[in-house]
Design a protein around this motif. Structure first.
Motif, short mmCIF file in Angstrom:
data_model
loop_
_atom_site.label_atom_id
_atom_site.label_comp_id
_atom_site.label_asym_id
_atom_site.label_seq_id
_atom_site.Cartn_x
_atom_site.Cartn_y
_atom_site.Cartn_z
N LEU A 232 104.37 -26.26 62.41
CA LEU A 232 104.79 -25.90 63.03
C LEU A 232 106.79 -25.90 62.86
O LEU A 232 106.40 -26.49 62.69
N PRO A 233 107.09 -24.85 63.71
CA PRO A 233 108.82 -24.18 63.79
C PRO A 233 108.57 -25.13 64.59
O PRO A 233 107.74 -25.17 65.89
N GLY A 234 110.06 -25.41 64.16
CA GLY A 234 110.88 -26.72 65.72
C GLY A 234 111.85 -26.08 66.70
O GLY A 234 111.94 -23.92 66.13
N GLU A 235 111.22 -26.29 67.52
CA GLU A 235 112.39 -25.63 68.75
C GLU A 235 113.43 -26.12 69.72
O GLU A 235 113.12 -26.81 70.49
N PRO A 236 114.61 -26.71 69.05
CA PRO A 236 115.12 -27.13 69.11
C PRO A 236 115.60 -27.34 70.79
O PRO A 236 116.29 -28.26 71.90
N GLU A 237 115.49 -25.77 71.27
CA GLU A 237 116.11 -25.25 72.61
C GLU A 237 115.00 -26.03 73.95
O GLU A 237 115.49 -26.29 75.01
N LEU A 238 114.13 -26.30 72.73
CA LEU A 238 112.44 -27.37 74.13
C LEU A 238 112.42 -28.35 73.71
O LEU A 238 111.41 -28.90 74.36
N GLY A 239 112.83 -28.83 73.07
CA GLY A 239 113.03 -30.23 72.57
C GLY A 239 111.92 -30.61 72.12
O GLY A 239 111.22 -31.78 71.60
N LEU A 240 111.90 -29.95 70.88
CA LEU A 240 110.42 -29.62 69.92
C LEU A 240 110.58 -29.78 68.31
O LEU A 240 111.56 -28.81 67.88
N GLY A 241 110.64 -30.74 67.66
CA GLY A 241 110.83 -31.26 66.63
C GLY A 241 109.43 -30.00 65.51
O GLY A 241 108.02 -29.71 66.08
N GLY A 242 109.71 -29.96 64.48
CA GLY A 242 109.50 -29.26 63.72
C GLY A 242 108.43 -30.21 62.63
O GLY A 242 108.54 -31.28 62.26
N GLY A 243 107.20 -29.54 61.83
CA GLY A 243 106.46 -29.92 61.26
C GLY A 243 104.88 -29.92 61.07
O GLY A 243 104.56 -29.36 61.54
N PRO A 244 104.17 -30.90 60.51
CA PRO A 244 102.43 -30.30 60.00
C PRO A 244 102.26 -30.38 61.72
O PRO A 244 102.54 -32.15 62.10
N LEU A 245 101.58 -30.12 61.86
CA LEU A 245 100.65 -30.26 62.63
C LEU A 245 99.65 -31.87 63.47
O LEU A 245 100.22 -32.19 63.92
N HIS B 158 103.11 -20.21 67.49
CA HIS B 158 103.48 -20.17 69.50
C HIS B 158 102.94 -20.73 70.46
O HIS B 158 103.30 -21.51 71.38
N TRP B 159 101.73 -20.96 70.43
CA TRP B 159 101.06 -21.16 70.93
C TRP B 159 100.41 -22.92 71.42
O TRP B 159 100.88 -23.12 72.77
N ILE B 160 100.57 -23.28 70.49
CA ILE B 160 100.68 -24.97 69.89
C ILE B 160 101.71 -25.54 70.79
O ILE B 160 102.02 -26.54 71.50
N ASN B 161 103.04 -25.22 70.22
CA ASN B 161 104.67 -24.81 71.34
C ASN B 161 104.46 -25.10 72.24
O ASN B 161 105.01 -26.24 73.15
N ARG B 162 103.73 -23.61 72.64
CA ARG B 162 104.75 -23.92 74.29
C ARG B 162 103.21 -25.30 74.80
O ARG B 162 103.60 -26.20 76.41
N VAL B 163 102.10 -25.09 74.36
CA VAL B 163 101.72 -26.67 75.00
C VAL B 163 101.88 -27.79 74.35
O VAL B 163 101.42 -28.74 75.25
N ARG B 164 101.84 -27.86 73.71
CA ARG B 164 103.05 -29.48 73.24
C ARG B 164 104.32 -30.09 74.28
O ARG B 164 104.57 -30.41 74.87
N THR B 165 105.12 -28.41 74.53
CA THR B 165 106.15 -28.47 75.85
C THR B 165 105.40 -28.67 77.37
O THR B 165 106.23 -29.71 78.06
N ARG B 166 104.37 -28.42 77.44
CA ARG B 166 103.86 -28.90 78.96
C ARG B 166 103.69 -29.81 78.99
O ARG B 166 103.56 -30.56 79.75
N HIS B 167 102.61 -30.63 77.93
CA HIS B 167 101.84 -31.95 77.98
C HIS B 167 103.10 -33.14 77.21
O HIS B 167 102.30 -33.76 77.32
N GLY B 168 103.89 -32.25 76.11
CA GLY B 168 104.42 -33.93 75.87
C GLY B 168 103.31 -34.44 74.73
O GLY B 168 102.27 -33.80 73.96
N ALA B 169 103.61 -35.94 74.19
CA ALA B 169 102.99 -36.72 73.62
C ALA B 169 101.74 -37.58 74.44
O ALA B 169 100.80 -37.22 73.78
N ASP B 170 101.28 -36.76 75.52
CA ASP B 170 100.08 -36.96 76.03
C ASP B 170 98.74 -35.87 75.38
O ASP B 170 98.16 -35.78 75.79
N LEU B 171 99.35 -34.66 74.86
CA LEU B 171 98.85 -33.60 74.71
C LEU B 171 97.34 -34.23 73.20
O LEU B 171 97.62 -35.13 72.54
N ARG B 172 96.04 -33.58 73.68
CA ARG B 172 95.23 -34.37 72.87
C ARG B 172 94.47 -32.41 72.12
O ARG B 172 93.99 -31.67 73.32
N LEU B 173 94.78 -32.59 71.15
CA LEU B 173 94.06 -31.29 70.56
C LEU B 173 92.51 -31.50 69.88
O LEU B 173 92.68 -31.92 68.72
#
Length: 399
Positions: free
Chosen positions: A135-148, A103-118
């Motif tokens: 990671l689970p997908g969250e379509p309502e946030l525009g996030l696909g799921g899959g391996p980190l 959940h935390w990683i997906n929130r960070v993905r939502t904030r930074h998108g493709a610019d995220l560096r972990l």
């Protein structure tokens, strides 16, 4: 570097270093700190701290954060190893037990998108397969799921002893030529490296001498050889030389050029607890080369000796050495994403056996190719690029 100076935080055993999730990072950076700890009833586990601006996560050791040998990609040994499909299923089961982290990683993905560096700074030695964390997908946030590791540009880190810095230093691009040691069994690496006019060595002693000599600026130090692993540091080997023998080398070139070291060798990314030699420290070849001055390391989490692995290594070398303006962490993300697309996603994993009771060898090889793509780990700064000099399409290696 990411200039983080942190107050001491206690942890169980290894990994007692300065760390605080309150330290501010550059925009678009996130850190996941993983340390050994114990559950209230004394079982070995791990503690998670993740931070990215105001987004933080803390997970104490517990029933689903225990030492997990069944998810190590080091289990993919030939002969007595585990079936690839069962290792993958074990990793997915482990992933599903990490909902707060996902959940935390997906929130960070939502904030930074493709610019995220972990940056994953893991000092457990538990061989947790973070790049494969589903990671689970969250379509309502525009996030696909899959391996980190196929969704986010991931860099790893480990505590590097006696160098006076914590997280990886921000450096200029790895720029210069190629210094290579290629064992006679690694002929498949030649064609990927030959356009860059490498300084090749077929024997280890001349290679190590070159690694300690002054000469042309070197961007990439490449070793294609056999590696061995055991549960003590004395069992770690590259090209028939022990960890201690490498540790005794000065490697002046690395201290001068801060080159990228790429170790195409079985188990080159695995660590051991070195209490047998009287210290509370994780030791391995990644930590050794970083301590000697390497600006980054690409290493492997297990055995890579069969034809499927050789094909993936060849593709990886091409991926890493081309598109010089793209950061290495992003190249590896794209490499894993391509392998996942070829596999067809994680919804349909081949069974171990066909209906006739025979092992599904074709299906197991498919899974193995996918796992190999996630077995290569990059230790270093997430934004560093590799810019190789001396391109000569007509030059061959090994002369």
């Amino acid at each position: 570097m990411l200039n983080l100076r942190r107050p001491q935080e206690s942890a169980a055993g290894l990994g007692r270093t300065r760390t605080s999730p309150g330290v501010r990072l550059p925009e678009g950076f996130a850190v996941l700190r993983v340390q050994r700890s114990h559950t209230p009833d004394g079982r070995d586990g791990y503690r998670l701290h993740g931070w990215c601006g105001s987004l933080k996560v803390t997970c104490a050791p517990g029933p689903t954060r225990l030492i997990a040998p069944g998810v190590s990609l080091g289990n993919l040994r030939r002969g007595d190893g585990e079936f690839p499909s069962e290792v993958l299923r074990a990793v997915l089961h482990w992933s599903d037990n990490q909902p707060a982290l996902a959940h935390w990683i997906n929130r960070v993905r939502t904030r930074h998108g493709a610019d995220l560096r972990l940056i994953i700074w893991d000092d457990t030695g538990y061989e947790l397969p973070w790049e494969l964390l589903r990671l689970p997908g969250e379509p309502e946030l525009g996030l696909g799921g899959g391996p980190l590791g196929a969704l986010v540009a991931v860099a790893r880190w480990t505590t590097v002893y006696d160098v006076g810095h914590d997280l990886p230093r921000e450096t200029d691009a790895f720029q210069g030529g190629v210094l290579a040691y290629l064992h006679r069994d690694m002929e498949h690496d030649h064609s990927a490296l030959k356009p860059y006019v490498p300084r090749p060595h077929k024997e280890l002693t001349p290679f190590l001498r070159a690694l300690d000599a002054s000469g042309d600026r070197t961007a990439l130090v490449y070793m294609g050889c056999h590696g061995e692993y055991g549960h003590t540091v004395t069992r770690l080997q590259l090209g028939g030389r022990t960890w201690a023998e490498f540790n005794g080398e000065r490697m002046h070139l690395l201290g001068r050029d801060h080159s990228l070291v790429c170790l195409n060798a079985c188990h080159s990314g695995r660590f051991v607890d070195n209490r047998a030699q009287g210290e509370e420290a994780l030791r391995g070849f990644a930590e050794l080369f970083l301590r000697k001055g390497a600006g980054g390391c690409i290493v492997t989490a297990g055995a890579i000796g069969d034809p499927e692995a050789r094909a993936m290594v060849h593709r990886l070398v091409r991926e890493v050495t081309t598109r010089s303006r793209q950061p290495l962490s992003e190249k590896l993300r794209a490499f894993r994403a391509e392998a996942l697309e070829e596999f067809g996603g994680l919804a349909d994993i081949p069974s171990v056996r066909n209906d006739d009771g025979q092992v599904d060898a074709v299906g197991q090889k498919r899974v193995l190719r996918l796992l190999y793509a996630f077995m290569f780990h990059y230790y270093g700064h997430p934004l560093t690029t590799l810019q190789l000099a001396g391109y000569d399409e007509g030059r061959s290696i090994g002369g």
